[in-house]
Design a protein around this motif. Structure first.
Motif, PDB file in Angstrom:
ATOM      1  N   TYR A  79       0.857  -1.183   0.000  1.00 21.75           N
ATOM      2  CA  TYR A  79       0.000   0.000   0.000  1.00 21.75           C
ATOM      3  C   TYR A  79       0.887   1.224   0.000  1.00 21.75           C
ATOM      4  N   ALA A 142      -2.016  -1.486   5.030  1.00 19.96           N
ATOM      5  CA  ALA A 142      -1.474  -2.697   4.398  1.00 19.96           C
ATOM      6  C   ALA A 142      -2.012  -3.942   5.085  1.00 19.96           C
ATOM      7  N   ARG A 145      -5.765  -4.647   4.198  1.00 19.10           N
ATOM      8  CA  ARG A 145      -5.913  -5.063   2.806  1.00 19.10           C
ATOM      9  C   ARG A 145      -5.427  -6.487   2.567  1.00 19.10           C
ATOM     10  N   GLU A 171     -12.408   0.724   3.409  1.00 18.41           N
ATOM     11  CA  GLU A 171     -11.319  -0.243   3.545  1.00 18.41           C
ATOM     12  C   GLU A 171     -11.619  -1.286   4.611  1.00 18.41           C
TER      13      GLU A 171
END
Length: 209
Positions: A79, A142, A145, A171
């Motif tokens: 990310y 990060a 995800r 997210e």
């Protein structure tokens, strides 16, 4: 400035009490090492949930390693903060060598922290990602995800910058913070005791599960 928490254990217990009020489907608690793991251990105890780690490594700007322009986990996609990249005149392509180094370090640390234990399954579970606080949020981004197989992904912290909620909209399924002070400063400023957490402490806490 009034300190909000005595230490990470205090912060984890307070966060755990908030999270225990909600219904969860087979919850799994993942701490972000190193500072997030003592907080996560208290949350896991409050929820009666298994504890594991998700290791995300900051990708620092060239010559300014302390300034994270992105982050990467052991296996997931990196990310990058596009605004941070632009500020340094960088591109994701230019950061590939640094990304590869940090991914290798994430894998090494993940193996060391688990100390031979298998990873806790997250597919189909409500997964709560826990840190001791959130400032820039690149490592947390990060981490979340990297959890696309989870039933739901929740990011929960004791304290965060006030604009953090907007950063993670879309997210995560839910963002929870005990406090989001308007005059936010470094995460450690909100703790009386913000002693650095050792790798040995992380291994010990995970070994209790």
């Amino acid at each position: 400035m009034r300190r909000l928490f005595y230490d990470r254990i205090d912060a984890g217990r307070r966060l755990g009490r908030i999270l225990a009020r909600q219904p969860w489907v087979e919850p799994v608690v993942l701490g972000l090492p190193r500072g997030g793991v003592p907080v996560a251990a208290e949350v896991a105890q409050a929820l009666g949930a298994p504890l594991d780690v998700v290791v995300a490594r900051k990708i620092g700007a060239p010559g300014r390693q302390e300034f994270g322009v992105g982050a990467v986990t052991a296996e997931g996609p990196p990310y990058y903060s596009m605004s941070a990249l632009r500020a340094f005149g960088l591109t994701p392509k230019a950061m590939e060598p640094a990304c590869s180094r940090e991914r290798a370090e994430a894998r090494r640390r993940l193996a060391a922290y688990r100390d031979g234990r298998p990873p806790v399954a997250v597919a189909g579970h409500d997964v709560l990602v826990i840190d001791d606080g959130l400032a820039t949020g690149v490592t947390a981004m990060a981490a979340v995800r990297d959890l696309r197989d989870a039933r739901r992904v929740v990011l929960a912290v004791p304290v965060c910058a006030p604009d953090a909620v907007a950063e993670f909209e879309g997210e995560v399924d839910q963002f929870i913070a005990v406090a989001a002070p308007r005059r936010f400063s470094a995460v450690g400023h909100w703790y009386v005791d913000f002693t650095q957490v050792s790798d040995a402490t992380v291994v010990r806490l995970l070994g209790k599960e």
